[in-house]
Design an enzyme around this catalytic site. Structure first.
Site, PDB file in Angstrom:
ATOM      1  N   GLY A  83      10.405 134.035  82.664  1.00  0.00           N
ATOM      2  CA  GLY A  83       9.497 133.370  81.712  1.00  0.00           C
ATOM      3  C   GLY A  83       9.945 133.533  80.280  1.00  0.00           C
ATOM      4  N   CYS A  84       8.978 133.361  79.384  1.00  0.00           N
ATOM      5  CA  CYS A  84       9.257 133.375  77.948  1.00  0.00           C
ATOM      6  C   CYS A  84       9.532 134.769  77.429  1.00  0.00           C
ATOM      7  CB  CYS A  84       8.059 132.824  77.171  1.00  0.00           C
ATOM      8  SG  CYS A  84       7.904 131.076  77.211  1.00  0.00           S
ATOM      9  N   VAL A  85      10.562 135.435  77.892  1.00  0.00           N
ATOM     10  CA  VAL A  85      10.921 136.725  77.283  1.00  0.00           C
ATOM     11  C   VAL A  85      12.422 136.790  77.114  1.00  0.00           C
ATOM     12  CG1 VAL A  85       9.053 138.319  77.778  1.00  0.00           C
ATOM     13  CG2 VAL A  85      10.673 137.738  79.560  1.00  0.00           C
TER      14      VAL A  85
END
Lengths: 595, 105
Positions: free
Chosen positions: B103-105
């Site tokens: 995901g968004c990391v």
């Protein structure tokens, strides 16, 4: 399995991908497919091209031509009749699809910088998204995108966070906030009905870094907001935007909308996340095919309004280090959120420095379009980040602020790779850090405060205010309101007259319209700041067009003391004038006495 | 696939520097990975977090919520960021040999 096409075998996947393309073509996409004149304007606008000079496969027009060739062969009559003449070429094998995947996911972050630099209005990012959607529909996509999409489909959020873990984390953050504020009334209300604000977040906040949640909660609490966080449908991110899967996009956005409707919330506030903001506020209603009966707002605007309305107080000296601002592609280029974050930064930081280029022309953090979840392209991504690194370095700032979680990670990687030693943070952290917490929090709904201010007449006695505006109606209105409150009024209708009057009369405050014929407000403002005799006079900028504020920000003089957006009402004008003249304390004493 | 070299040994890592095979992890490798994340020497406090992450991952196949990490290791959130400047996801998980978070990391 394969299909026979004009004597050539086509794989099942290729056949299905083409079918998907035909079902997704709309006017915008077709216009972009036929509009390109190969002028090359887009080439230099792309950060991949700039860091890979001489490699044509990164040029937006070249990348776009991969889909354009298919469109010509399959749809456009020229390509169907003279394929050899117009360079038409379709896809046949699974390997062809893999090649497209490498372009659609690995050579473009869908940042849309080429789009705004195209004289023909070709929106490459939009059809690159369509190309991604074609590939995803037949399972051709980077593994990271597949994993995240699956979690959003199956668990309802992109990191597979379970409901009990989410609620447990919110409770933890509420406890920490209570300890910090020494105030048991500081809560994170869950599923409260009829709340004014329903707050939605990015799962990374709850899974890995909940400091942004406690900071936001603190701000809502101090503002006396009637707010809540939903127990479900709280993930405002949306991998549908990155994968081109409109069905996923609609399902995820729909979960949020349904929850706000169920809770009868008045406004959905979206935490600082570029793609989440764009997906939820701008694209989601189309994907979900839904009318959204409530307001949607970026938390940047919410926080800015709290300060402007006097609901929270901030002390910018708590954030003294030099900061710069990185515009997220989705927030800025695609949704027009340019000025509000800058205005907020000016209010909570002492030393704000613009990055160049900025706003719609800013470069991608290089981790956009879901690139952070595609490890296989990390090498290319970091190479292209050289453009960003140069931009960051030139600001001389120690901290880069951005309103996007994805950009936080993209920038952090860039800073680490190029050893820039900068810190990355978000506006919510800076606002929370600058919050002035009174010894005992007083929760006063804003309307009441406004009434109180207006009711208290003649509070501007002995104050001289210069009103600069070219509109007679505004002059009359401002003069009447301020005079009724006891102020002595001077008026000027053009820039030169304003500067002359300010020098001669030394008013206590100047209200300055930005948009005037002849010398505009920006010119007047910098003249006032540069002249020793007028440099200390507080200025309140008045503007009907937020985008014109750049006329003020981009000048190398200290920022103005206040901004008021037109249309202006009486309460708003008085609140701002009093705040700038720092009469609020005296006013509070008066109201206590009158009670 | 890029390689990560430490003390004359080599392991495969992904493009973001997370090790490919969790089974090749050892304490020596952890210390070497930590250097790349701004941690010069792993203290007991670091090991407390790293060991918790490894055990959790071996049991459940995913990285824990930072809530669980703080609660179980009795480490305040702020302290986690002081110990691992690049954060629990990209810093601590990498040192503990977990795959890159999704995901968004």
């Amino acid at each position: 399995m394969s299909v026979q096409t004009n004597g050539k075998q086509r794989s099942h996947k290729a056949e299905m991908a083409l079918k998907r393309m035909k079902s997704k073509l709309n006017r915008q996409v077709v216009g972009s497919l036929v509009g390109c004149v190969h002028c090359g304007m887009c080439t230099d606008s792309c950060h991949y091209v700039q860091t890979n000079p001489g490699d044509v496969t990164y040029a937006p027009a070249w990348k776009a031509d991969r889909l354009r060739k298919i469109f010509k062969r399959e749809i456009d009559w020229t390509g169907r009749v003279f394929p050899w003449w117009v360079g038409a070429k379709s896809v046949f094998s699974d390997e062809d699809l893999e090649e497209l995947k490498d372009i659609a996911f690995g050579k473009c972050t869908n940042c849309r910088r080429c789009t705004i630099n195209c004289p023909m209005g070709v929106d490459f990012a939009t059809f690159n998204r369509m190309l991604r959607g074609m590939l995803v529909s037949v399972g051709v996509m980077p593994e990271g995108v597949a994993v995240v999409s699956k979690d959003q489909w199956e668990i309802g959020n992109q990191m597979g966070v379970l409901k009990e873990d989410y609620l447990d984390t919110l409770e933890w953050m509420a406890d920490e906030m209570q300890i910090e504020l020494d105030d048991e009334s500081a809560q994170i209300p869950i599923d409260k009905k009829n709340a004014n604000v329903v707050y939605s977040i990015n799962p990374r906040e709850v899974k890995y870094d909940p400091r942004t949640i406690s900071d936001a909660a603190k701000i809502f609490h101090m503002a006396g907001e009637d707010w809540t966080m939903p127990s479900e449908g709280w993930d405002m991110t949306n991998f549908g935007l990155f994968s081109g899967d409109d069905d996923l996009g609609g399902a995820v956005a729909g979960m949020l909308y349904d929850k706000v409707i169920e809770l009868k919330g008045k406004k959905l506030v979206i935490s600082e996340c570029g793609h989440g903001y764009r997906s939820t506020r701008c694209e989601g209603p189309n994907w979900a095919k839904k009318d959204v009966p409530f307001e949607m707002e970026s938390s940047v605007i919410t926080m800015l309004n709290y300060i402007k309305e006097g609901r929270i107080k901030v002390d910018k000296s708590r954030n003294p280090q030099p900061v710069t601002f990185h515009d997220s592609c989705n927030n800025a280029r695609s949704c027009g959120l340019f000025e509000e974050p800058r205005e907020l930064l000016q209010l909570v930081c002492e030393d704000f420095r613009e990055m160049y280029p900025n706003r719609a022309e800013n470069y991608c953090c290089t981790g956009g379009g879901g690139a952070m979840s595609m490890s296989e392209y990390a090498g290319r991504r970091l190479k292209s980040a050289k453009v960003k690194a140069d931009q960051l370095k030139a600001t001389g700032a120690e901290v880069v602020v951005t309103s996007c979680h994805n950009c936080v990670d993209g920038l952090s990687d860039c800073i680490k790779h190029y050893e820039l030693g900068m810190e990355v943070t978000q506006l919510v952290n800076l606002v929370a850090n600058a919050l002035v917490i009174p010894e005992k929090p007083v929760v006063v709904p804003v309307e009441k405060e406004a009434e109180k201010v207006v009711a208290h007449a003649e509070s501007l006695v002995n104050r001289t205010i210069l009103i600069v505006d070219d509109e007679p109606d505004i002059l009359t209105f401002f003069s009447t309101v301020l005079e009724d409150n006891g102020a002595r009024i001077l008026t000027a209708t053009d820039g030169e007259e304003a500067v002359e009057l300010a020098m001669r009369e030394q008013p206590d405050l100047i209200t300055l319209d930005i948009n005037m014929p002849g010398k505009d407000g920006g010119w007047v403002f910098s003249r006032l700041r540069e002249e020793k005799a007028t440099s200390q006079i507080p200025v309140c900028i008045i503007s009907g067009k937020p985008e014109l504020r750049r006329l003020i920000y981009e000048r190398s003089v200290p920022p103005p003391e206040g901004y008021v957006d037109k249309p202006v009402d009486e309460a708003m004008l008085m609140r701002n004038v009093r705040k700038i003249l720092d009469l609020s304390k005296r006013d509070q004493t008066h109201s206590v006495e009158s009670n | 696939m890029p390689d990560f070299e430490y003390n004359g040994k080599t392991v495969s890592v992904d493009e973001d520097g997370f090790i490919e095979d969790p089974d090749v992890w050892n304490e020596e490798l952890a210390a070497a990975l930590a250097k790349g994340e701004g941690v010069d020497a792993l203290t007991d406090e670091h090991w407390n977090i790293v060991n918790y992450l490894r055990n959790y991952y071996q049991q459940f196949g995913i990285a824990p919520m930072v809530r669980k990490l703080c609660k179980e290791t009795k480490t305040p959130l702020k302290r986690v960021y002081e110990l691992f400047p690049s954060g629990p996801a990209k810093g601590a998980c990498k040192v503990a040999g977990l795959p890159k978070p999704t995901g968004c990391v």
